[in-house]
Each structure stands twice: as C-alpha cells, then as structure tokens.
Design a protein around this motif. Structure first.
Motif, PDB file in Angstrom:
ATOM      1  N   LYS A 197       0.802  -1.269   0.025  1.00 57.05           N
ATOM      2  CA  LYS A 197      -0.035   0.004   0.061  1.00 57.05           C
ATOM      3  C   LYS A 197       0.808   1.118  -0.069  1.00 57.05           C
ATOM      4  O   LYS A 197       0.500   2.345  -0.576  1.00 57.05           O
ATOM      5  CB  LYS A 197      -0.964   0.032   1.205  1.00 57.05           C
ATOM      6  N   GLN A 198       1.980   1.056   0.916  1.00 59.84           N
ATOM      7  CA  GLN A 198       2.899   2.475   0.754  1.00 59.84           C
ATOM      8  C   GLN A 198       3.938   2.528  -0.440  1.00 59.84           C
ATOM      9  O   GLN A 198       4.585   3.396  -0.675  1.00 59.84           O
ATOM     10  CB  GLN A 198       3.715   2.347   1.996  1.00 59.84           C
ATOM     11  N   ASP A 199       3.781   1.404  -1.379  1.00 59.72           N
ATOM     12  CA  ASP A 199       4.520   1.917  -2.631  1.00 59.72           C
ATOM     13  C   ASP A 199       5.843   1.479  -2.432  1.00 59.72           C
ATOM     14  O   ASP A 199       6.648   2.036  -3.115  1.00 59.72           O
ATOM     15  CB  ASP A 199       3.983   3.111  -3.382  1.00 59.72           C
ATOM     16  N   TYR A 200       6.253   0.666  -1.490  1.00 60.40           N
ATOM     17  CA  TYR A 200       7.612   0.498  -1.043  1.00 60.40           C
ATOM     18  C   TYR A 200       8.295  -0.336  -2.200  1.00 60.40           C
ATOM     19  O   TYR A 200       9.557  -0.499  -1.995  1.00 60.40           O
ATOM     20  CB  TYR A 200       7.490  -0.266   0.420  1.00 60.40           C
ATOM     21  N   ASN A 206       3.810 -17.499  -1.171  1.00 59.50           N
ATOM     22  CA  ASN A 206       4.382 -16.322  -0.263  1.00 59.50           C
ATOM     23  C   ASN A 206       4.793 -15.013  -1.144  1.00 59.50           C
ATOM     24  O   ASN A 206       4.861 -15.192  -2.291  1.00 59.50           O
ATOM     25  CB  ASN A 206       5.534 -16.800   0.378  1.00 59.50           C
ATOM     26  N   TYR A 207       4.554 -13.849  -0.507  1.00 60.03           N
ATOM     27  CA  TYR A 207       4.760 -12.537  -0.834  1.00 60.03           C
ATOM     28  C   TYR A 207       6.445 -12.493  -1.140  1.00 60.03           C
ATOM     29  O   TYR A 207       7.187 -12.917   0.160  1.00 60.03           O
ATOM     30  CB  TYR A 207       4.327 -11.561  -0.288  1.00 60.03           C
ATOM     31  N   TYR A 208       6.979 -11.837  -2.366  1.00 63.44           N
ATOM     32  CA  TYR A 208       8.345 -11.499  -2.202  1.00 63.44           C
ATOM     33  C   TYR A 208       8.366 -10.181  -3.169  1.00 63.44           C
ATOM     34  O   TYR A 208       7.673  -9.739  -4.013  1.00 63.44           O
ATOM     35  CB  TYR A 208       9.189 -12.499  -3.154  1.00 63.44           C
ATOM     36  N   GLY A 209       9.403  -9.464  -2.485  1.00 65.68           N
ATOM     37  CA  GLY A 209       9.288  -8.121  -3.182  1.00 65.68           C
ATOM     38  C   GLY A 209      10.592  -7.331  -3.149  1.00 65.68           C
ATOM     39  O   GLY A 209      11.460  -7.723  -2.104  1.00 65.68           O
ATOM     40  N   THR A 210      10.929  -6.746  -4.308  1.00 64.00           N
ATOM     41  CA  THR A 210      12.024  -5.910  -4.228  1.00 64.00           C
ATOM     42  C   THR A 210      11.895  -4.303  -3.891  1.00 64.00           C
ATOM     43  O   THR A 210      11.135  -3.684  -4.419  1.00 64.00           O
ATOM     44  CB  THR A 210      12.645  -5.912  -5.696  1.00 64.00           C
ATOM     45  N   PRO A 211      12.732  -3.746  -2.849  1.00 65.48           N
ATOM     46  CA  PRO A 211      12.498  -2.551  -2.406  1.00 65.48           C
ATOM     47  C   PRO A 211      12.642  -1.651  -3.246  1.00 65.48           C
ATOM     48  O   PRO A 211      13.917  -1.801  -4.164  1.00 65.48           O
ATOM     49  CB  PRO A 211      13.463  -2.407  -0.932  1.00 65.48           C
ATOM     50  N   LYS A 212      12.213  -0.479  -3.553  1.00 62.49           N
ATOM     51  CA  LYS A 212      12.312   0.474  -4.652  1.00 62.49           C
ATOM     52  C   LYS A 212      13.518   1.439  -4.347  1.00 62.49           C
ATOM     53  O   LYS A 212      14.379   1.612  -5.186  1.00 62.49           O
ATOM     54  CB  LYS A 212      11.136   1.384  -4.597  1.00 62.49           C
TER      55      LYS A 212
END
Ligand code: 5GP
Length: 188
Positions: A65-68, A78-84
């Motif tokens: 939600k915070q567009d991180y 599972n969720y995986y994400g790359t910090p911007k």
C-alpha cells in the motif's frame, strides 16, 4: 551522472542459482545484492537480513500500500518483493546490482528497466533437478511438490530471458555467468 546496471538471475527452485550467486558475490564483492523482503517463514540456512528481510503477510500488504516495492509477486504461496529505494540509490551511484527474483519479477523489472540483463539458470535435467530439490532437505514434501509444479511453468518462460545458462557443470556455468556479468566495458 553514473548509471548502474541491473542483472536479474532467475531459476527454478533447486536449479543451483543460489550457489552461483554466492560464488559471484564472493569473487566480486563490489557487486551489490538486492535483499528482498518476504512473508515466507525462515528456513534452515537463511540468514536474517542477508538472505531476506522476513516480515508477516500483513506487514507485507502494508508495504504494498505504501508503494515500497519496485516489484512484488506471490511465489510458491508467499509474498516476495524488491525494495524500490535501495535500487534507485544504487542505480544513481553507478553500481552493478544483482537481483535474485522469479520470472514474474523479472518481467516487471524488464518493463521498468529495459536495459537490464536477465539470466535464467537451467537445471541439467528434470530428473536431476527433482533429486536436488528433494535432497536439499530445506522444504516440506508439500512445498517441494508446489515448487516442482511452479518450476514447470517457469521453465516454459525461459525464452523471455536474455541469457540461459545450463547448470550441468558448476564450474562451466559459473564461467558463463561471469562472462555475462563481468563483461569488458564497450563504448558505443
Ligand atoms: P526461496 O523462498 O526459495 O528463497 O525463493 C523462492 C523464489 O522467490 C525464487 O524463485 C526467488 O528467485 C524468488 N524471489 C526472491 N526474492 C524475490 C523478489 O523480491 N521478487 C520476486 N518476484 N521474486 C523473488
């Protein structure tokens, strides 16, 4: 202004990608490795803050939600994400950056940064791949079956990658990876 370069490495679970990345980062400590954030539970061998930043599903959803994230995906449930932010900082200071992300993430990053270089590590054969996955002893039987099913789908998308490296011989696969990532600078 210096502009960094992004390298994406993807593979199926048990394709030998982590070993190759470890070898590359050890030999070339100047390469920056993007530490992803995940909602998956820690596994034996994971190093907190080095393999991943481990957070809860709720916390992950809050960061979305915070567009991180520059990209995020659900992988094996599972969720995986790359910090911007860190990626932008490193790109701005001309670093060479390595991303270990799945095929969905690779497609998102390619859409954001068309100049990035994407590499898929292919396991030697289905039989050896499955044996490796079962022998590594880090996943439950259900998780292994899920990773095999997902891996088969991922193998159908390898043509989206700039390079494919067959990992049938670790030394040879590493030389190929090295040749791609540590290529001499060319002026155009
Ligand atoms: P594992 O849980 O086995 O460490 O990783 C599972 C999968 O998630 C691997 O294919 C890995 O490349 C992928 N992955 C790790 N971090 C990220 C990320 O930040 N974004 C995406 N899209 N995939 C990731």
């Amino acid at each position: 202004m210096p502009v960094g370069k992004l390298y994406i490495i993807s593979s199926v679970a048990g394709g030998g990608k982590s070993t190759l990345i470890e070898m590359l980062l050890k030999k070339y400590p100047e390469i920056k490795f993007s530490i992803s954030v995940t909602s998956r539970l820690q596994r034996p061998g994971d190093i907190v803050g080095e393999s991943y930043k481990f957070i809860s599903k709720d916390e992950f959803e809050e960061l979305i939600k915070q567009d991180y994230f520059i990209e995020w995906a659900v992988v094996h449930g599972n969720y995986y994400g790359t910090p911007k932010k860190i990626l932008d900082d490193w790109l701005g200071s001309g670093e060479k950056i390595l991303l270990d992300i799945d095929v969905q993430g690779a497609a998102s990053i390619k859409a954001h940064f068309p100049d990035c270089v994407s590499i898929f590590i292919l396991p030697p054969s289905e039989e050896i791949w499955m044996k490796r996955l079962r022998d590594r002893g880090t996943d439950s039987p259900e998780s292994i079956e899920k990773r095999i099913r997902n891996g088969k789908n991922e193998l159908e998308r390898t043509s989206e990658f700039d390079y494919r490296i067959l990992n049938d011989d670790l030394k040879k696969a590493f030389s190929e990876l090295e040749a791609i990532v540590i290529s001499p600078i060319t002026l155009d």
